[in-house]
Design an enzyme around this catalytic site. Sequence first.
Site, PDB file in Angstrom:
ATOM      1  N   GLY A   8     -17.712 -18.784  -0.207  1.00 10.12           N
ATOM      2  CA  GLY A   8     -16.912 -18.009  -1.140  1.00 10.12           C
ATOM      3  C   GLY A   8     -15.691 -17.436  -0.453  1.00 10.12           C
ATOM      4  O   GLY A   8     -15.515 -17.567   0.768  1.00 10.12           O
ATOM      5  N   ASP A 111     -18.349 -23.830  -7.373  1.00  6.86           N
ATOM      6  CA  ASP A 111     -19.485 -22.914  -7.407  1.00  6.86           C
ATOM      7  C   ASP A 111     -19.883 -22.571  -8.839  1.00  6.86           C
ATOM      8  O   ASP A 111     -21.067 -22.384  -9.134  1.00  6.86           O
ATOM      9  CB  ASP A 111     -19.170 -21.640  -6.619  1.00  6.86           C
ATOM     10  CG  ASP A 111     -17.932 -20.916  -7.123  1.00  6.86           C
ATOM     11  OD1 ASP A 111     -17.008 -21.566  -7.654  1.00  6.86           O
ATOM     12  OD2 ASP A 111     -17.870 -19.677  -6.971  1.00  6.86           O
ATOM     13  N   ASP A 131     -21.341 -13.598 -12.200  1.00  8.41           N
ATOM     14  CA  ASP A 131     -21.347 -13.747 -10.743  1.00  8.41           C
ATOM     15  C   ASP A 131     -20.514 -12.627 -10.130  1.00  8.41           C
ATOM     16  O   ASP A 131     -19.288 -12.589 -10.271  1.00  8.41           O
ATOM     17  CB  ASP A 131     -20.782 -15.113 -10.364  1.00  8.41           C
ATOM     18  CG  ASP A 131     -20.947 -15.422  -8.887  1.00  8.41           C
ATOM     19  OD1 ASP A 131     -21.294 -14.512  -8.114  1.00  8.41           O
ATOM     20  OD2 ASP A 131     -20.720 -16.585  -8.490  1.00  8.41           O
TER      21      ASP A 131
END
Length: 260
Positions: A8, A111, A131
């Site tokens: 990330g 993702d 998220d």
Amino acid sequence: MLLTIDVGNTHTVLGLFEGEEVIEHWRLATDARRTADELAVVLQGLLAQSPLLKGADVSGIAICSTVPSVLNEMREMCRRYYGDVTAVIVEPGVRTGVPVRMDNPKEVGSDRIVNALAAIDQYGGPCIIVDFGTATSFDAVSAKGEYIGAVTAPGIEISVDALAAAGAQLHKVELVRPRSVIAKNTVEALQAGIIYGFAGQVDGIVERMAAELAEDPDEVTVVATGGHAALVVGESRSIDVHEPWLTLIGLRLVYHRNAA
């Protein structure tokens, strides 16, 4: 064992699967300056020091990344240090089984597609994935398993940093639940604003998304994931499930769809 790596913007999460179970996991700061050699040293150090692995070998690797420079180094790391291991990198051409119904599917982060796959596999559709990462991302998945749209808001860490930078008498605080909503000091006032403010944001956005996603909004499953999810899950009335390893589970599913 299957090694899954989710890169990330802020953190990189690694998980080691034995079958369908995550038996070991790590969270690192994402550093775009790290080379393939440095990544290999870090990874091998983590694997070697884990008491759970007992010398077990990595038999497969699955990777997704929102940071192109890191993805390039990850690819090189796999080539140089794990050349005999099957590696699946989530990118165009890799089978996920998730149709993307967006104006420009290439804009959707890998993702988010992986999360959609995992959510459908684990909980069915329709569903909304929240998220809590660098950004707070809301992803809508239809009953047919299609990725149909998203909402993106500033993340908790970004908001805290911005507030501390802009306020002369404000500073970063520990992100924990305060004693009450109506705070008696500056630290708890900031904590209340962050935690209850984001919980209210989640509930408001999810309510509107669910109304568009299904005729009966109660049929929509809301799944929370990401590094800061635990801060908000207990204060939100709309989140049904907290799955911290949602992206890793999705990577495991993508690996098995492609490795053969």
